[in-house]
Every structure is written in structure tokens, then in C-alpha cells.
Design a protein around this motif. Structure first.
Motif, PDB file in Angstrom:
ATOM      1  N   GLN A 189       1.013  -1.378   0.160  1.00 33.89           N
ATOM      2  CA  GLN A 189      -0.028  -0.178   0.819  1.00 33.89           C
ATOM      3  C   GLN A 189       0.777   1.227   0.690  1.00 33.89           C
ATOM      4  O   GLN A 189       0.698   2.394  -0.755  1.00 33.89           O
ATOM      5  CB  GLN A 189      -0.785   0.120   1.598  1.00 33.89           C
ATOM      6  N   PHE A 190       1.687   0.573   1.071  1.00 34.42           N
ATOM      7  CA  PHE A 190       3.003   2.792   0.854  1.00 34.42           C
ATOM      8  C   PHE A 190       4.003   2.179  -0.222  1.00 34.42           C
ATOM      9  O   PHE A 190       4.698   3.564  -0.574  1.00 34.42           O
ATOM     10  CB  PHE A 190       3.257   2.211   1.969  1.00 34.42           C
ATOM     11  N   ALA A 191       4.442   1.443  -1.008  1.00 35.20           N
ATOM     12  CA  ALA A 191       5.567   1.708  -2.149  1.00 35.20           C
ATOM     13  C   ALA A 191       4.943   1.986  -2.971  1.00 35.20           C
ATOM     14  O   ALA A 191       5.919   3.691  -3.655  1.00 35.20           O
ATOM     15  CB  ALA A 191       5.800   0.354  -2.655  1.00 35.20           C
ATOM     16  N   PRO A 192       4.101   2.075  -3.359  1.00 33.59           N
ATOM     17  CA  PRO A 192       3.949   3.425  -4.651  1.00 33.59           C
ATOM     18  C   PRO A 192       3.293   4.945  -4.590  1.00 33.59           C
ATOM     19  O   PRO A 192       3.320   5.459  -5.394  1.00 33.59           O
ATOM     20  CB  PRO A 192       2.568   2.930  -5.523  1.00 33.59           C
ATOM     21  N   LYS A 193       3.551   4.775  -2.639  1.00 32.86           N
ATOM     22  CA  LYS A 193       2.982   5.817  -2.996  1.00 32.86           C
ATOM     23  C   LYS A 193       3.848   8.005  -3.177  1.00 32.86           C
ATOM     24  O   LYS A 193       4.519   6.851  -2.534  1.00 32.86           O
ATOM     25  CB  LYS A 193       2.740   6.429  -1.166  1.00 32.86           C
ATOM     26  N   LEU A 194       3.566   8.893  -3.217  1.00 31.36           N
ATOM     27  CA  LEU A 194       4.793   9.805  -3.169  1.00 31.36           C
ATOM     28  C   LEU A 194       3.954  10.279  -1.863  1.00 31.36           C
ATOM     29  O   LEU A 194       3.491  10.560  -0.991  1.00 31.36           O
ATOM     30  CB  LEU A 194       4.441  10.535  -4.740  1.00 31.36           C
ATOM     31  N   PRO A 195       5.655  11.558  -1.584  1.00 29.65           N
ATOM     32  CA  PRO A 195       5.690  12.130  -0.608  1.00 29.65           C
ATOM     33  C   PRO A 195       4.500  12.968  -0.210  1.00 29.65           C
ATOM     34  O   PRO A 195       4.006  12.700   0.895  1.00 29.65           O
ATOM     35  CB  PRO A 195       6.971  12.770  -0.494  1.00 29.65           C
ATOM     36  N   HIS A 196       3.613  13.484  -0.967  1.00 29.58           N
ATOM     37  CA  HIS A 196       2.352  14.189  -0.676  1.00 29.58           C
ATOM     38  C   HIS A 196       1.790  13.658  -0.250  1.00 29.58           C
ATOM     39  O   HIS A 196       0.186  14.146   0.272  1.00 29.58           O
ATOM     40  CB  HIS A 196       2.593  15.074  -1.444  1.00 29.58           C
TER      41      HIS A 196
END
Ligand code: ADP
Ligand code: MG
Length: 275
Positions: free
Chosen positions: A155-162
Motif C-alpha cells: 500500500q505504501f510503496a507506490p505512494k509519493l511523499p505528498h
């Protein structure tokens, strides 16, 4: 699992470290003067120890942190990490050294590239510093995310910092610091920009990771009470000099230096109004 323990955990020894900066003088006759930001500082971070470096803003904490990580050189004195003379490292040596010593900065917003996904940010040190293949690095990213409490990792791996909260970003920064299996982490005010509600969780994570991996931690803060949660030993810095050091609990209970007493008195007492 090999990836769960620290790499090379060595004593980090600072001896008579001084850092002077050239500053423009207000006096026109003297065009430049020297400002002593760190003044004859000596201490050792033993392998596996958690040491707090506390002091008011401007006391030289970050300057010490950047000298330990090799980003700045001392004007005089020496910094050794095991056999490595950090004070005289050049680019190739510095790169290898960064496998062993990693830094967590105060600002989790500025520390991450806004255009890079979490996966990319964490893969890079795995590939560059550890030389893992793309597939191995992917696996390691999953492990790292889970270790810092960002689960499920997919769930977190593809996220961008914002797309992350401040606390989640700081967990990514911590995961990045862990990626190369360092022996020492230097955390410079790692929770001071986070919401108060998130601080305890991130501090607990740092303390747990230190213990489970057996790495050393230099925890830098102006908050004496948080030093108690994370560290066993403490160094109090005032105007670039170490004015007190010892076991964290003892120093906070019985400070002997006037400046440490002042720092303790400056902490707002949560029950003061009620008494
Ligand atoms: P702290 O992290 O404890 O707040 P710093 O190590 O950032 O303190 O700074 C210590 C002192 O050195 C401050 O007075 C700061 O202004 C000064 N200083 C830090 N870096 C530089 C620099 N590159 N040039 C001139 N002065 C500096
Ligand atoms: Mg600082």
C-alpha cells in the motif's frame, strides 16, 4: 535474518573536535572573524549505545552531526569510526562510510524528493550502497516498510511523499537510513517537526529498531525529556562545549551543571497549573 541486524557497528570516537566558521565582522577594520561553533568536544559512542546530544538552538548540535556523517570536516581534532578516519575521508571513502553511518534529519518534508515514490526512494540505497539486484531491492523495500510500521508494504510503496502524513514520511526517512544496514544512525531532531501526537510513536520506533538491530544511535534534541525515552547516556552542549555528560536518568534527576538546570527548568510542567 541477516538484513535485520546492523552492519559494521564500531565505536565512534570524537577527540578534541573544533569547528570554526568564518563570519563577516561588524567591525569594518577587521573584515572577517572566526566563530567557534564546536569547541574542543570529545566523546565516544560505544557500539550499540544510545546517546543523546542535547542543547539549546545554536549550541552546535547539527554541526557535530554533520561532522560525524562526514558532510563537514572539523577545523581541528579527529573523528574515528572504528578504523575509519572520518575527518579526512574523500568521495570514494565517504560513499563506503555511508553504508555504516546514516542520518535522519529534522524535516521529513524536505528530506524526500517529491517526485519519487516511496519504493524508488528506498530502492536506491539498496542498489547503490548494497549492490542488490532490482528484484532483491524490491524484496528489501517490502521488509523495510514493514519494519518501520508502514504495512501492508504494497500500500505504501507506490505512494509519493505528498500522499503521506508527516509521521509516515519520517518513517520512510528512517527506512531509507536503515536500508544499507548501518551501524550508527545520527538522528537530528527527528520528531521536532511532527505533530505532538505522532512524536512518541516515531521515538519508540527508533528505540525499538536500535535495540532489535543492535546499532548505535546518536539522538539529537533540545528536548531533555524525550532524551529519556530513547537514550541511556546524555551529553549536554552549551555554546559548542560539552558541559555535562553521564547516564541520562541520573543527569536529568541530579543535574550538576547550571546550564542543564536551566534547560530542565525551561520545560513546561504539565501539572504546574493544578498545584
Ligand atoms: P544547533 O543544531 O544546536 O541549533 P548548529 O550546529 O546548527 O546549532 O549551529 C551552531 C552555530 O554555528 C550557530 O550559531 C550557527 O549559526 C553557526 N553555524 C552553523 N553553520 C554555519 C555556517 N556554515 N557558517 C557560519 N555559521 C554557522
Ligand atoms: Mg540543529
Amino acid at each position: 535474518m541477516a538484513s535485520d541486524s546492523a552492519g559494521s557497528v564500531q565505536p565512534c570516537v570524537l577527540e578534541h573536535v573544533t569547528k570554526k566558521f568564518k563570519v563577516r565582522s561588524r567591525d569594518r577594520r577587521e573584515r572577517r572573524t572566526e566563530f567557534v561553533a564546536v569547541d574542543d568536544v570529545s566523546f565516544t559512542i560505544e557500539p550499540g549505545a544510545a546517546v543523546a546530544l542535547v542543547g539549546a538552538s545554536g549550541s552546535g548540535k547539527s554541526t557535530i552531526a554533520t561532522m560525524i556523517t562526514g558532510a563537514q570536516r572539523p577545523t581541528s581534532g579527529s573523528i574515528n569510526y572504528g578504523e575509519i578516519a572520518v575527518h579526512s575521508l574523500r568521495s570514494g571513502g565517504l560513499r563506503r562510510y555511508h553504508q555504516d553511518v546514516q542520518m535522519v534529519f529534522q524535516d521529513p518534508y524536505g528530506a524526500l524528493n517529491p517526485l519519487h515514490t516511496v519504493a524508488y526512494t528506498l530502492q536506491r540505497p539498496c542498489r547503490n550502497l548494497l549492490g542488490l539486484s532490482a528484484h532483491e531491492a524490491d524484496k528489501r523495500v517490502q521488509e523495510l516498510l514493514e519494519q518501520v510500521g508502514l504495512a501492508p508494504a504494497t500500500q505504501f510503496a507506490p505512494k509519493l511523499p505528498h500522499q503521506l502524513s508527516g509521521g509516515q514520511r519520517q518513517r520512510v526517512v528512517i527506512a531509507r537510513a536503515l536500508a544499507s544496514n548501518p551501524g550508527l544512525i545520527v538522528a537530528d531532531e527527528p520528531v521536532s517537526m511532527l505533530d505532538v501526537s505522532l512524536r512518541a510513536g516515531v521515538l519508540r520506533l527508533l528505540a525499538e529498531l536500535r535495540e532489535s538491530r543492535g546499532l548505535s544511535l546518536l539522538y539529537i534534541t533540545h528536548d531533555l525529556l524525550s532524551a529519556r525515552v530513547v537514550t541511556d547516556q546524555i551529553l549536554v552542549l552549551n555554546k559548542g562545549r560539552v558541559v555535562e555528560s553521564g547516564v541520562t536518568k541520573d543527569v536529568l534527576q541530579n543535574p550538576t551543571d547550571e546550564y542543564t538546570v536551566q534547560l530542565l527548568n525551561a520545560i513546561p510542567h504539565p501539572f504546574a497549573a493544578a498545584s
